[in-house]
Scaffold this active site. Structure first.
Site, PDB file in Angstrom:
ATOM      1  N   LYS A  97       0.811  -1.222   0.000  1.00  0.00           N
ATOM      2  CA  LYS A  97       0.000   0.000   0.000  1.00  0.00           C
ATOM      3  C   LYS A  97       0.848   1.277   0.000  1.00  0.00           C
ATOM      4  CE  LYS A  97      -4.558  -1.340   1.653  1.00  0.00           C
ATOM      5  NZ  LYS A  97      -4.402  -2.753   2.085  1.00  0.00           N
ATOM      6  N   GLU A 119     -10.373   7.790   4.054  1.00  0.00           N
ATOM      7  CA  GLU A 119     -11.049   6.945   5.034  1.00  0.00           C
ATOM      8  C   GLU A 119     -10.228   5.681   5.182  1.00  0.00           C
ATOM      9  OE1 GLU A 119     -12.263   7.305   1.887  1.00  0.00           O
ATOM     10  OE2 GLU A 119     -11.531   5.320   1.308  1.00  0.00           O
ATOM     11  N   SER A 384       1.681  -9.660  -0.912  1.00  0.00           N
ATOM     12  CA  SER A 384       1.365  -8.233  -0.784  1.00  0.00           C
ATOM     13  C   SER A 384       1.749  -7.628   0.562  1.00  0.00           C
ATOM     14  CB  SER A 384      -0.121  -7.993  -1.066  1.00  0.00           C
ATOM     15  OG  SER A 384      -0.930  -8.820  -0.267  1.00  0.00           O
TER      16      SER A 384
HETATM   17  C1  LIG Z   1      -5.198  -3.829   1.631  1.00  0.00           C
HETATM   18  C2  LIG Z   1      -4.454  -5.079   1.358  1.00  0.00           C
HETATM   19  C3  LIG Z   1      -4.797  -5.936   0.288  1.00  0.00           C
HETATM   20  C4  LIG Z   1      -5.989  -5.725  -0.588  1.00  0.00           C
HETATM   21  O1  LIG Z   1      -5.992  -4.580  -1.355  1.00  0.00           O
HETATM   22  P1  LIG Z   1      -5.728  -4.579  -2.934  1.00  0.00           P
HETATM   23  O2  LIG Z   1      -6.089  -3.196  -3.322  1.00  0.00           O
HETATM   24  O3  LIG Z   1      -6.632  -5.619  -3.536  1.00  0.00           O
HETATM   25  O4  LIG Z   1      -4.312  -4.910  -3.155  1.00  0.00           O
HETATM   26  C5  LIG Z   1      -3.995  -7.042   0.047  1.00  0.00           C
HETATM   27  N1  LIG Z   1      -2.929  -7.322   0.828  1.00  0.00           N
HETATM   28  C6  LIG Z   1      -2.576  -6.537   1.864  1.00  0.00           C
HETATM   29  C7  LIG Z   1      -1.383  -6.906   2.671  1.00  0.00           C
HETATM   30  C8  LIG Z   1      -3.323  -5.391   2.174  1.00  0.00           C
HETATM   31  O5  LIG Z   1      -2.966  -4.616   3.215  1.00  0.00           O
END
Ligand SMILES: *Cc1c(COP(=O)(O)O)cnc(C)c1O
Length: 409
Positions: A97, A119, A384
């Site tokens: 993010k 938000e 992610s």
């Molecule tokens: C917020 C989040 C997601 C989901 O958001 P996307 O916009 O679909 O990437 C996925 N993995 C993590 C670690 C997150 O914090």
């Protein structure tokens, strides 16, 4: 047929459409704000100074490029194809993010804004944005439902330490939807001095474009790194899909390659209404938060209740570009359940020493399943984020994973 060599010049079009999806349906009072941010982005994104500064920030502050890692033990014990991870969990603050939040913060600076407004639901976006605000010396107002503030205390603490104002929203169900409304109401009043920063490839144009562009470094790096490591392309690239930002960034690097792209949606407890958040697999075309997309909705167009063990994935819609990729057949949208995600969470922890976020565990779960089916070849999954935020929840509900039967070699 779409020519993927020129894809990024064509999508979205100048009105923010990816085929039938996207657009910008905003209230008249907000139209000047969106016009300003659209014009600013289209000129700033070509500025050599902006690009050089963003590259420096990524290198020196975020620690990019994040590595690609070959999970040799996990692959051997799982059987079948080789599994590789793009390590966004090693990005500063522990998830992908920050990639778009630093971009949005730099955009705010270039536009001469003093404040960023957003938000947050589970608090992950709020923390990443508060990090960017601290770096750039911007004020930061984060709107958050009172129910979420109570549930996500550690993230609220982080935001406050980083200097953000967390503004409780106390009407309606006191969760994400009301927080979105409150953030937009604030933006309407303050847009001369402030910029609104969305948390995924969602919302009215130009946000899906801006966030995809800022996340594209993930896929571009991963493609180059994988090629340098193996000399070839992976057979399959997968990533979890909530709003769709980490997956959009990953897929954007491989759109023109002969690589199968798989978006992994959360199937939660199963396919029943309210038990999952698999918006592409089970949704229908509709409108939410100012754009057209595939949506889990009731017959009257109201968003359905959604659920996933991973709070970052429980959104009833999906970024418009994903709806488009699904429609043209470029990306396949598959699912993983809570159970499969938890299984992957423990396997990656025990076999590789990497505790993944529950969101990312969905991508790993699909990689494990697919690797066993494929027998040979390679799968690259986007990790992610890291799982520190999830460990208390997991041990409370699943123990330490001892009943999963982890073989020793
Ligand atoms: C917020 C989040 C997601 C989901 O958001 P996307 O916009 O679909 O990437 C996925 N993995 C993590 C670690 C997150 O914090």
């Amino acid at each position: 047929m779409i020519d993927f060599r020129t894809y990024f010049h064509q999508y979205p079009d100048s009105n923010g459409f990816f085929g039938q999806f996207g657009g910008a349906y905003v209230e008249p009072e907000l139209e000047p704000a969106f016009k300003e941010i659209t014009e600013a982005y289209y000129s700033i994104c070509h500025s050599a100074q902006f690009i050089a500064e963003l590259r420096r920030i990524r290198r020196e502050f975020q620690g990019r490029p994040t590595p690609v890692y070959h999970c040799e033990r996990l692959s051997r014990l799982n059987g079948g194809a080789q599994i590789y991870l793009k390590r966004e969990d090693l990005n500063h603050s522990g998830a992908h993010k920050l990639n778009h939040c630093m971009g949005e913060g730099l955009l705010a600076k270039f536009m001469g804004k003093k404040k960023i407004i957003a938000e947050t639901g589970a608090g992950q976006h709020g923390v990443a944005l508060a990090t960017a605000a601290a770096y750039f010396g911007l004020e930061c107002d984060i709107y958050m439902g009172e129910v979420d503030i109570a549930k996500q205390a550690p993230n609220v603490t982080r935001m406050k330490i980083l200097g953000a104002r967390v503004i409780p929203v106390s009407h309606g169900l006191k969760t994400l939807k009301e927080a979105v409304d409150a953030a937009f109401a604030a933006y309407r009043k303050e847009y001369k001095d402030a910029i609104y920063c969305i948390g995924s490839v969602l919302g009215p144009h130009p946000f899906p474009l801006i966030v995809r562009d800022f996340q594209m470094c993930v896929g571009q790096e991963a493609r180059e790194q994988f090629l340098a490591m193996t000399g070839i392309m992976p057979d399959v690239v997968c990533a979890c899909v909530g709003g769709g930002s980490n997956s959009a960034g990953m897929f954007a690097g491989f759109l023109g390659d002969a690589v199968e792209l798989c978006g992994v949606e959360p199937l939660g407890r199963g396919a029943k209404r309210g038990d999952h958040a698999a918006s592409v697999n089970y949704g229908t075309p509709g409108r939410i938060h100012g754009f057209d997309t595939l949506l889990l909705q009731d017959p009257d167009g109201e968003p359905q209740p959604v659920y996933s063990i991973a709070s970052g994935l429980d959104y009833p819609g999906v970024g418009p570009e994903h709806a488009f990729w699904h429609t043209i057949g470029r990306v396949k949208y598959v699912t993983a359940t809570d159970e499969e995600a938890v299984d992957a969470f423990f396997k990656l922890s025990r076999y590789e020493g990497i505790i993944p976020a529950l969101e990312s565990s969905h991508a790993v779960a699909y990689a494990l399943k697919r690797a066993r089916e494929m027998k040979t070849g390679a799968i690259l999954a986007n990790l992610s984020g890291r799982g520190d935020k999830d460990v208390d929840f997991v041990i409370e509900h699943y123990g330490y994973g001892d009943n999963y039967g982890f073989p020793r070699e």
